[in-house]
Design a protein around this motif. Structure first.
Motif, PDB file in Angstrom:
ATOM      1  N   MET A   1      15.671   3.230  20.743  1.00 13.93           N
ATOM      2  CA  MET A   1      14.757   2.557  19.828  1.00 13.93           C
ATOM      3  C   MET A   1      13.491   2.139  20.567  1.00 13.93           C
ATOM      4  O   MET A   1      13.558   1.657  21.684  1.00 13.93           O
ATOM      5  N   VAL A   2      12.342   2.346  19.945  1.00 15.00           N
ATOM      6  CA  VAL A   2      11.089   1.991  20.611  1.00 15.00           C
ATOM      7  C   VAL A   2      10.703   0.559  20.259  1.00 15.00           C
ATOM      8  O   VAL A   2      11.367  -0.097  19.471  1.00 15.00           O
ATOM      9  N   GLU A   7       6.512   0.331  16.411  1.00 13.62           N
ATOM     10  CA  GLU A   7       7.005   0.630  15.060  1.00 13.62           C
ATOM     11  C   GLU A   7       5.988   0.201  14.013  1.00 13.62           C
ATOM     12  O   GLU A   7       5.679   0.922  13.068  1.00 13.62           O
ATOM     13  N   TRP A  10       3.115   2.570  13.853  1.00 14.86           N
ATOM     14  CA  TRP A  10       3.426   3.765  13.058  1.00 14.86           C
ATOM     15  C   TRP A  10       3.274   3.464  11.571  1.00 14.86           C
ATOM     16  O   TRP A  10       2.704   4.239  10.818  1.00 14.86           O
ATOM     17  N   SER A  98      12.641   6.994   3.292  1.00 15.86           N
ATOM     18  CA  SER A  98      12.290   7.933   4.350  1.00 15.86           C
ATOM     19  C   SER A  98      12.478   7.333   5.731  1.00 15.86           C
ATOM     20  O   SER A  98      12.358   8.035   6.726  1.00 15.86           O
ATOM     21  N   TYR A  99      12.741   6.044   5.811  1.00 16.89           N
ATOM     22  CA  TYR A  99      12.822   5.399   7.126  1.00 16.89           C
ATOM     23  C   TYR A  99      14.216   4.865   7.460  1.00 16.89           C
ATOM     24  O   TYR A  99      14.534   4.638   8.610  1.00 16.89           O
ATOM     25  N   LEU A 100      15.026   4.669   6.415  1.00 15.27           N
ATOM     26  CA  LEU A 100      16.285   3.951   6.635  1.00 15.27           C
ATOM     27  C   LEU A 100      17.234   4.641   7.605  1.00 15.27           C
ATOM     28  O   LEU A 100      17.980   3.984   8.314  1.00 15.27           O
ATOM     29  N   HIS A 101      17.246   5.973   7.608  1.00 13.69           N
ATOM     30  CA  HIS A 101      18.218   6.667   8.444  1.00 13.69           C
ATOM     31  C   HIS A 101      17.709   6.844   9.875  1.00 13.69           C
ATOM     32  O   HIS A 101      18.398   7.407  10.704  1.00 13.69           O
ATOM     33  N   LEU A 102      16.496   6.375  10.147  1.00 11.84           N
ATOM     34  CA  LEU A 102      15.924   6.535  11.481  1.00 11.84           C
ATOM     35  C   LEU A 102      16.148   5.274  12.315  1.00 11.84           C
ATOM     36  O   LEU A 102      16.338   4.194  11.771  1.00 11.84           O
ATOM     37  N   PRO A 103      16.122   5.444  13.641  1.00 18.12           N
ATOM     38  CA  PRO A 103      16.358   4.266  14.482  1.00 18.12           C
ATOM     39  C   PRO A 103      15.155   3.333  14.501  1.00 18.12           C
ATOM     40  O   PRO A 103      14.415   3.282  15.474  1.00 18.12           O
ATOM     41  N   ILE A 104      14.953   2.654  13.405  1.00 14.78           N
ATOM     42  CA  ILE A 104      13.860   1.691  13.305  1.00 14.78           C
ATOM     43  C   ILE A 104      14.500   0.364  12.932  1.00 14.78           C
ATOM     44  O   ILE A 104      15.399   0.327  12.086  1.00 14.78           O
ATOM     45  N   ARG A 105      14.040  -0.720  13.558  1.00 12.59           N
ATOM     46  CA  ARG A 105      14.609  -2.025  13.237  1.00 12.59           C
ATOM     47  C   ARG A 105      14.466  -2.315  11.748  1.00 12.59           C
ATOM     48  O   ARG A 105      13.415  -2.088  11.171  1.00 12.59           O
ATOM     49  N   LYS A 106      15.529  -2.856  11.171  1.00 10.78           N
ATOM     50  CA  LYS A 106      15.440  -3.223   9.765  1.00 10.78           C
ATOM     51  C   LYS A 106      14.316  -4.215   9.546  1.00 10.78           C
ATOM     52  O   LYS A 106      13.614  -4.177   8.537  1.00 10.78           O
ATOM     53  N   ALA A 238      19.327  -8.818   3.539  1.00 10.95           N
ATOM     54  CA  ALA A 238      20.700  -8.736   3.057  1.00 10.95           C
ATOM     55  C   ALA A 238      20.902  -7.589   2.076  1.00 10.95           C
ATOM     56  O   ALA A 238      22.021  -7.218   1.780  1.00 10.95           O
TER      57      ALA A 238
END
Lengths: 498, 232
Positions: A1-2, A7, A10, A98-106, A238
């Protein structure tokens, strides 16, 4: 994770690209210029209002401090803004899938979703009134610091309103009853204020006065804004699932418009009309027009009570056409392009296109008739208004409707109603704007010579007679439109496919 | 790799998925078949934490996927078009993924080289936004994006859909190569029974949200599947 900051970087770049590449810019130049001009005029109006509101206020209330009066209406303003936002502002969540499945902090995704909501133009329109007022009125009579803290405070409250709307809207996806109740609540407050029972304006003026006396009070709206942001953040944290934050269309309940047995018993025309009814009710864009109907119908309240308008017949004709025709124009203009997505299906399956055209016409007439009947009570402002509106109604259903339907066969712009923004201009072509001109100007032009030669009533009768003759000739006129449609259908179908 | 325990998902009281237990071992290639509405996509969405389970738990490498982000770093997935960011060009999208996964410039170059034949000159350098590409080409971008990060776990939902015959066959051989050259775990669903038996060592059949068969692929599997879906 960056890292967190990269993030966010981006996300910002994506947001910028999304705006720059929006299909909005792909329209033809002429349309963009017209839209741009309309926009500019609106902005200039707001700016002018900001600069001259103190003059207006001191005209209306010569004995009061314009700042107090202005502050007094601000709470009401925020209430109305909330209502408008609720109906018009869409939840900025579509993109999260488009972002949920990527390693991006929630948390980055949530900040993005929330930050994105601030990109809505509605958050900035009121600045055009607030800032000139602060500069021109507050700064001289209080201080520059007071003007600054007042403006900042108001902006924070507007942002708070933004976050409040998001939260409430997420809480009750689809449940608009509560908001209608809220609207009624505001109206009853206004009535109570009118009869002197309670005074929201006093409360509003009293509260906002604090911002002017001590800039430290800015912490209050800042706190509210932060708190609402935090509440939204926690809620999203949540519930960061597409189907829970309204991004996915899964789980929308079906309505019961499928069993309009009465319409179906009318045969083919009934089927087409019931299809149109469902089309309008089940798409956000068309549905929001239905919700805006009260504004169309309530248009008269702005003008009828004031004697300068009440006696200007040319203007009243315009209002009359607008009241019973506004929604009809909206429907007939797009009646074919609304069906872009399945127009090929229509061409391949419908057998009787005379009836198809007729059903479009009848639905337009139905809309206009409902509007006309609902606005009969305007007769209260004078029998001449009833008379004018009746003539305008006849003109609408017997003359204007045919022109619009004829022009609608020139629509080649695909309109994808499943794109959900309430105000998307996709599929608006130059012909649609041309259609608006005869709609509202022609009757006025027809009437003018009569007024100038001192036969105003004859002019009104003439407008009505135009409508009646159209109704008498309806078979012939529909035939003309049918012939045109049959010629145009290939070109339309091709345009709708693109 | 993946362990599913007591998993249930229902919508408005109607159960759509019910899996008491399922384990997927590291290096395994699991195919999921089933008719429409059998729960294939729901299962994938649950594994990717895209929907909230009504009950039960899914772990990836022993850690629950729900409320955790670590698995995303080693998981590559493509379920549907919502995964793509359609206002970017394909290159921009891959750049974005490179940034998000923290890959090097060299990784990206290798990726383009590896996928050159898969893209078949239709994706790169076209100066088009993703939204303006055909469905098949968007599908290619999604699949490539799922594989570009050299993930340990690959999840593809009906990847053959919308692909032209050449690309379908290339995808089959690409997945087979991936399987033999590394310890990657693959989950793939499809309506194409032949392709799935060519790729997967283990196949489960879902029906109305339940696993009704769990078989290891052998010579006769394709025939068995065909009889199952079209009993005479």
């Amino acid at each position: 994770m960056v890292g967190f900051s990269s993030e966010i970087k981006w996300f910002l770049s994506h947001q910028w690209k999304e705006i720059r590449r929006s299909t909005f810019w792909h329209k033809n130049l002429a349309l963009n210029i017209i839209l741009g001009l309309l926009m500019l005029i609106m902005l200039l109006y707001l700016l002018a209002l900001g600069f001259f509101i103190d003059v207006i206020l001191s005209e209306l209330y010569p004995n009061d401090d314009p700042v107090k009066i202005f502050n007094g209406v601000l709470l009401y303003y925020l209430g109305f803004e909330f209502l408008l936002r609720f109906f018009l502002q869409s939840l900025p969540t579509l993109t999260i899938e488009s972002y949920l499945h990527l390693p991006i902090r929630k948390s980055s995704i949530i900040h993005y979703v929330l930050g994105k909501s601030l990109f809505v133009i509605g958050n900035y329109l009121s600045w055009l009134v607030l800032i000139p007022f602060a500069v021109k009125v507050i700064a001289p009579s209080y201080s520059v610091l007071a003007a600054l803290s007042w403006t900042t405070g108001m902006v924070l409250l507007i942002f708070s309103n933004n976050f409040l709307t998001l939260y409430i809207k997420r809480q009750m996806t689809g449940n608009t009853k509560v908001v209608v109740l809220f609207g009624l609540f505001i109206i009853s407050l206004i009535l109570l204020e009118h009869f002197g029972v309670v005074s929201i304006t006093k409360i509003s003026a009293y509260l906002i006065q604090f911002l002017l006396t001590n800039p430290l009070f800015i912490l209050v709206p800042a706190g509210i804004c932060f708190l609402l942001y935090f509440v939204n953040f926690n809620y999203l944290k949540a519930h960061l699932y597409p189907e829970e934050v309204g991004a996915s269309n899964k789980g929308t309940e079906t309505d019961r418009l499928g069993n309009l047995s009465y319409l179906k018993s009318l045969g083919f025309i009934g089927h087409v009309v019931s299809l149109d009814l469902r089309l309008i009710w089940r798409h956000k864009r068309t549905r929001s027009i239905v919700f805006l109907a009260p504004i169309f119908l309530g248009y008269g309240f702005f003008f009828y009570p004031q004697s300068i308008y009440n006696e200007a017949y040319t203007f009243l004709i315009f209002v009359g056409i607008f009241i019973s025709g506004g929604l009809m124009v909206n429907y007939l203009n797009y009646c074919f392009s609304y069906e872009s997505n399945y127009f090929d299906n229509i061409l391949a399956n419908y057998k009787d296109f005379t009836a198809y055209i007729k059903s479009k016409y009848l639905f337009g007439v139905m809309i206009s008739t409902v509007c006309y009947v609902l606005t009969i009570p305007y007769a209260f402002f004078g029998t001449h208004i009833f008379f004018i509106n009746t003539m305008a109604f006849l003109y609408n259903i017997g003359f204007l409707s045919f022109i619009l339907l004829y022009l609608a066969t020139f629509s080649y712009k695909r309109m994808d109603l499943s794109k959900n923004a309430a105000f998307n201009y996709q599929g608006l072509g130059a012909t649609h704007w041309l259609a608006m001109l005869p709609a509202f100007l022609l009757p006025v032009l027809i009437y003018l010579p009569f007024e100038l030669t001192d036969f105003p009533h004859a002019g009104l009768w003439f407008i009505g007679a135009l409508g009646v003759s159209g109704l008498i000739l309806h078979r012939f006129l529909l035939k003309v439109i049918y012939t045109k449609f049959m010629k145009q259908k290939y070109k339309m179908a091709q345009g709708f496919r693109e | 790799m993946i362990e599913i325990k007591d998993l249930k998902k229902s919508y408005a009281g109607t159960p759509v998925l019910d899996i008491p237990y399922l384990q997927i071992k590291k290096g395994e290639c699991l195919g999921i078949v089933g008719n429409n509405g059998a729960g294939k996509t729901t299962l994938f969405r649950l594994i990717l934490d895209l929907i909230r389970p009504t009950q039960g738990e899914i772990t990836s490498k022993g850690i629950p996927v729900k409320g955790n982000n670590d698995w995303k770093q080693y998981t590559g997935s493509y379920l549907d078009q919502h995964f793509l960011i359609d206002f970017l060009t394909p290159e921009e999208y891959f750049d974005f993924l490179q940034g998000i996964y923290g890959l090097s410039k060299g990784d990206l170059d290798t990726f383009y080289a590896d996928f050159e034949s898969f893209f078949n000159e239709e994706i790169v350098g076209k100066k088009k936004y993703v939204r303006d590409l055909s469905q098949g080409n968007r599908q290619k971008i999604g699949i490539a994006a799922a594989l570009m990060t050299k993930p340990e776990l690959v999840i593809l939902d009906e990847p053959y859909n919308g692909l032209d015959p050449t690309t379908q066959l290339r995808l089959v051989s690409m997945l087979n190569k991936l399987k033999s050259s590394s310890e990657v775990t693959i989950l793939v669903s499809s309506h194409d029974l032949r392709h799935i038996t060519e790729v997967c060592d283990r196949i489960i059949i879902l029906e109305k949200g339940k696993i009704i068969h769990d078989i290891l692929t052998e010579e006769s599997t394709l025939g068995d599947l065909e009889t199952y879906f079209n009993p005479v």
